[in-house]
Every structure is written in C-alpha cells, then in structure tokens.
Design a protein around this motif. Structure first.
Motif, mmCIF file in Angstrom:
data_model
loop_
_atom_site.group_PDB
_atom_site.id
_atom_site.type_symbol
_atom_site.label_atom_id
_atom_site.label_comp_id
_atom_site.label_asym_id
_atom_site.label_seq_id
_atom_site.Cartn_x
_atom_site.Cartn_y
_atom_site.Cartn_z
ATOM 1 N N THR A 75 0.829 -1.223 0.000
ATOM 2 C CA THR A 75 0.000 0.000 0.000
ATOM 3 C C THR A 75 0.855 1.261 0.000
ATOM 4 O O THR A 75 0.444 2.280 -0.551
ATOM 5 C CB THR A 75 -0.931 0.060 1.214
ATOM 6 O OG1 THR A 75 -0.148 0.019 2.416
ATOM 7 C CG2 THR A 75 -1.945 -1.086 1.204
ATOM 8 N N HIS A 76 2.031 1.195 0.656
ATOM 9 C CA HIS A 76 2.951 2.344 0.676
ATOM 10 C C HIS A 76 4.247 1.909 1.330
ATOM 11 O O HIS A 76 4.307 0.873 1.985
ATOM 12 C CB HIS A 76 2.348 3.542 1.412
ATOM 13 C CG HIS A 76 2.155 3.345 2.884
ATOM 14 N ND1 HIS A 76 1.288 2.417 3.402
ATOM 15 C CD2 HIS A 76 2.729 3.956 3.955
ATOM 16 C CE1 HIS A 76 1.327 2.474 4.722
ATOM 17 N NE2 HIS A 76 2.200 3.390 5.091
ATOM 18 N N GLY A 77 5.289 2.749 1.173
ATOM 19 C CA GLY A 77 6.640 2.307 1.497
ATOM 20 C C GLY A 77 7.090 2.425 2.940
ATOM 21 O O GLY A 77 8.296 2.319 3.190
ATOM 22 N N HIS A 78 6.204 2.612 3.902
ATOM 23 C CA HIS A 78 6.678 2.657 5.301
ATOM 24 C C HIS A 78 7.124 1.264 5.748
ATOM 25 O O HIS A 78 6.527 0.256 5.372
ATOM 26 C CB HIS A 78 5.585 3.202 6.218
ATOM 27 C CG HIS A 78 5.503 4.714 6.182
ATOM 28 N ND1 HIS A 78 4.399 5.414 6.608
ATOM 29 C CD2 HIS A 78 6.409 5.636 5.772
ATOM 30 C CE1 HIS A 78 4.635 6.715 6.458
ATOM 31 N NE2 HIS A 78 5.841 6.877 5.954
ATOM 32 N N HIS A 79 8.188 1.280 6.581
ATOM 33 C CA HIS A 79 8.864 0.008 6.883
ATOM 34 C C HIS A 79 7.948 -0.991 7.577
ATOM 35 O O HIS A 79 8.108 -2.197 7.407
ATOM 36 C CB HIS A 79 10.122 0.269 7.719
ATOM 37 C CG HIS A 79 9.831 0.786 9.085
ATOM 38 N ND1 HIS A 79 9.712 -0.046 10.163
ATOM 39 C CD2 HIS A 79 9.563 2.037 9.530
ATOM 40 C CE1 HIS A 79 9.416 0.685 11.235
ATOM 41 N NE2 HIS A 79 9.311 1.934 10.874
ATOM 42 N N ASP A 80 6.965 -0.525 8.335
ATOM 43 C CA ASP A 80 6.086 -1.483 9.028
ATOM 44 C C ASP A 80 5.148 -2.204 8.052
ATOM 45 O O ASP A 80 4.442 -3.131 8.441
ATOM 46 C CB ASP A 80 5.303 -0.821 10.170
ATOM 47 C CG ASP A 80 4.467 0.363 9.733
ATOM 48 O OD1 ASP A 80 4.916 1.138 8.865
ATOM 49 O OD2 ASP A 80 3.352 0.526 10.274
ATOM 50 N N HIS A 81 5.150 -1.793 6.794
ATOM 51 C CA HIS A 81 4.357 -2.468 5.749
ATOM 52 C C HIS A 81 5.226 -3.268 4.778
ATOM 53 O O HIS A 81 4.794 -4.305 4.292
ATOM 54 C CB HIS A 81 3.514 -1.446 4.974
ATOM 55 C CG HIS A 81 2.514 -0.763 5.845
ATOM 56 N ND1 HIS A 81 1.179 -1.083 5.845
ATOM 57 C CD2 HIS A 81 2.675 0.188 6.806
ATOM 58 C CE1 HIS A 81 0.558 -0.348 6.754
ATOM 59 N NE2 HIS A 81 1.442 0.428 7.354
ATOM 60 N N VAL A 82 6.454 -2.774 4.507
ATOM 61 C CA VAL A 82 7.270 -3.376 3.431
ATOM 62 C C VAL A 82 8.504 -4.132 3.907
ATOM 63 O O VAL A 82 9.096 -4.876 3.121
ATOM 64 C CB VAL A 82 7.777 -2.309 2.424
ATOM 65 C CG1 VAL A 82 6.629 -1.596 1.773
ATOM 66 C CG2 VAL A 82 8.727 -1.319 3.067
ATOM 67 N N GLY A 131 -0.828 11.232 0.043
ATOM 68 C CA GLY A 131 -1.096 12.157 1.148
ATOM 69 C C GLY A 131 -0.405 11.689 2.418
ATOM 70 O O GLY A 131 0.435 12.377 2.971
ATOM 71 N N HIS A 132 -0.752 10.482 2.894
ATOM 72 C CA HIS A 132 -0.013 9.904 4.034
ATOM 73 C C HIS A 132 1.449 9.757 3.612
ATOM 74 O O HIS A 132 2.358 10.117 4.355
ATOM 75 C CB HIS A 132 -0.634 8.574 4.432
ATOM 76 C CG HIS A 132 0.186 7.782 5.415
ATOM 77 N ND1 HIS A 132 0.382 8.195 6.716
ATOM 78 C CD2 HIS A 132 0.868 6.621 5.269
ATOM 79 C CE1 HIS A 132 1.162 7.306 7.323
ATOM 80 N NE2 HIS A 132 1.477 6.350 6.481
ATOM 81 N N THR A 133 1.658 9.210 2.406
ATOM 82 C CA THR A 133 2.965 9.252 1.728
ATOM 83 C C THR A 133 2.673 9.557 0.267
ATOM 84 O O THR A 133 1.538 9.401 -0.192
ATOM 85 C CB THR A 133 3.700 7.893 1.794
ATOM 86 O OG1 THR A 133 2.882 6.907 1.137
ATOM 87 C CG2 THR A 133 3.990 7.458 3.219
ATOM 88 N N GLY A 152 -4.509 0.727 3.427
ATOM 89 C CA GLY A 152 -3.181 0.973 4.014
ATOM 90 C C GLY A 152 -3.300 1.956 5.167
ATOM 91 O O GLY A 152 -4.174 1.818 6.019
ATOM 92 N N ASP A 153 -2.423 2.961 5.196
ATOM 93 C CA ASP A 153 -2.500 3.968 6.266
ATOM 94 C C ASP A 153 -3.257 5.219 5.833
ATOM 95 O O ASP A 153 -3.315 6.192 6.582
ATOM 96 C CB ASP A 153 -1.091 4.366 6.721
ATOM 97 C CG ASP A 153 -0.410 3.258 7.509
ATOM 98 O OD1 ASP A 153 -1.029 2.185 7.686
ATOM 99 O OD2 ASP A 153 0.736 3.470 7.947
ATOM 100 N N THR A 154 -3.811 5.218 4.617
ATOM 101 C CA THR A 154 -4.594 6.382 4.188
ATOM 102 C C THR A 154 -5.805 6.547 5.087
ATOM 103 O O THR A 154 -6.159 7.668 5.469
ATOM 104 C CB THR A 154 -4.998 6.227 2.706
ATOM 105 O OG1 THR A 154 -3.794 6.164 1.936
ATOM 106 C CG2 THR A 154 -5.855 7.381 2.227
#
Ligand SMILES: [Zn+2]
Length: 263
Positions: A75-82, A131-133, A152-154
């Motif tokens: 969903t996006h590149g933050h480390h807790d997801h990827v 927006g979030h990233t 994701g975190d949106t």
C-alpha cells in the motif's frame, strides 16, 4: 487523538475470501500491529497478499503457509508495511512484489495509475491515494458482489493517520479522502486497526476531522503560533507525550498547507 468515532461501524466478521494476519509489532503508531491481508477467491488455488509487514520470521512464515501467492502488493513504502517483503517473496518462491514506488518493487513493475490486476477470481483495482505518503495507493477488490477497499495507512480502523511533510502532503491527502468518499457501503480494510463497514462514511469522518483541525490551526496561527510545537501546545493541550512527535508532524503539515493556501 480527537473526535468521537462512530463505533457502530466496526466490523468483526470478514468475508470468506479475506484473511487477516496481525503482525506482532504493536505501538503508538501501529495500533495493534500491521494488518497483513490475504485474499483468495472461493475455490482459487492462488492468493494475493497485501502488505507483508515487518521483517518478523514467524509472521512471514504464517503468511507463507497461505501460498501459493501470485502477487505481494504494497500500500505504501513505510517500513512497518514493506520491511518483510523481500523475505516473504523468497519464502513464496519468488512471488513478485509490486508497489507504487519502484524502490519497493521486486520482480515486478510499479503500478500504473488505475491499473487492474488479475487476482484469480478477484478483480483488483489500484487507486492512487497520496497524502499519508506520496506513494500511497488503495486497492478496490471485487469478489462476486462483494467489494472491499484496502486503504493501508490512508484510512485507519482507529485514530487518525499521520501526514508528515515532505513526503506527506495534506492537500493531496484531502483529495484522496474525497476520492474514497465515492465508495459508500464498501467494506474498508485498513493497514492498522479494525475493519469498518463503510469506506465513504470513514472518509467523510476523516474529512470533517481534518477540516476541524485546520480551523483550529488557523486560529492558533492567528493567535501567534508559528511553529509546530506552538500549534500543538494550543490545539492539543492534554496530549499523551508518546503521541507528541506525531502531533508535531501533523501540525507541520497543517501549517504548510495553510501557508500555501494563504500565499
Ligand atoms: Zn504508513
């Protein structure tokens, strides 16, 4: 942080084609931990993974037990997801990892805008929701008559998400919420926190919340607050210290946004 939430909209029972595996990384920013979602159409052999989560061998092995997997989607590149993506791909025999940004892709291409993916009986549509990233996407997934939005975190199942410049952008974020508000009665499956019954309702709740906060920050600016710290002192006087850095990021985004609007 902030406004009362419509508790009635939380969903406990997921559709049969969706499995949730909660990663063991709870914290102030990750709520109960990262939600890893496994999608498999009824009777289909192959599954799709949304957000592998952190590099935690036990968690990644639990995900891999649900293989074979066609795509690992980010969903996006933050480390807790990827962070666990490369190891999960390895555990799944080289399943391609696809994301909005090429940096997080492995054996696959970045998403095209509005791309549709074949999910073995599921139709998976990529929606750009920055927006979030800057690389945040949401996935609208159809299984028969069922629809679900993986945000994701949106949009989170609980609390509000951080929009931290320079990668986060509040103007883009408000635009993404407007986009998501066009999906009433679509189940919302977030990157953290519980599922929610109505994507559009949740987007409306966040829009109201952001606009209320922007009005408060505009008032704080008018009262002389010029830095994120000064804004936080005025707008969130009883803030939990553990959340202060997140609030200051948000305040920085709000100041940015309002200054750009005013200039
Ligand atoms: Zn994030």
């Amino acid at each position: 942080m902030g406004a009362a939430e419509p508790e009635s909209a939380e969903v406990d029972r997921l559709p049969g084609w969706v499995t949730l595996l909660l990663a063991p990384n709870p914290g102030p920013m990750t709520l109960d931990g990262t939600n890893t979602w496994i999608l498999r159409a009824p009777g289909a052999e192959r599954a799709t993974v949304v957000d592998p989560g952190p590099l935690d061998e036990g968690h990644l092995r639990r995900i891999a037990e649900h293989g074979p997997v066609d795509h690992i989607l980010i969903t996006h590149g933050h480390h807790d997801h990827v962070e666990g993506a490369a190891r999960l791909s390895e555990l799944l025999g080289g399943a391609p990892v696809r994301a909005g940004s090429p940096v997080h892709c492995l054996g696959g291409e970045p998403f095209d805008p509005q791309e549709s993916l074949d999910g073995n009986g599921l139709e998976i549509r990529v929606l750009e929701t920055p927006g979030h990233t800057s690389d945040s996407v949401s996935f609208l997934v159809e299984c028969g008559n069922d629809r679900a939005m993986f945000t994701g975190d949106t949009m989170l199942g609980r609390g509000t998400t951080v929009v931290a410049p320079p990668d986060g952008d509040l103007g883009a974020y408000l635009g993404s919420l407007e986009l998501l508000r066009a999906y009433p009665e679509v189940l919302m499956l977030p990157g953290h926190g519980p599922a929610r019954s109505d994507t559009a309702e949740r987007a409306g709740f966040y829009l109201d919340h952001r606009r209320e906060r922007l009005a408060q920050v505009a008032a704080a600016m008018a009262a002389g607050a010029e830095t994120p710290g000064a804004v936080v002192d005025l707008v969130y006087p009883d803030l939990d210290p553990a959340l202060r850095f997140a609030a200051e990021w948000s305040a920085a985004a709000q100041l940015d946004h309002l200054r750009r609007e005013q200039s």
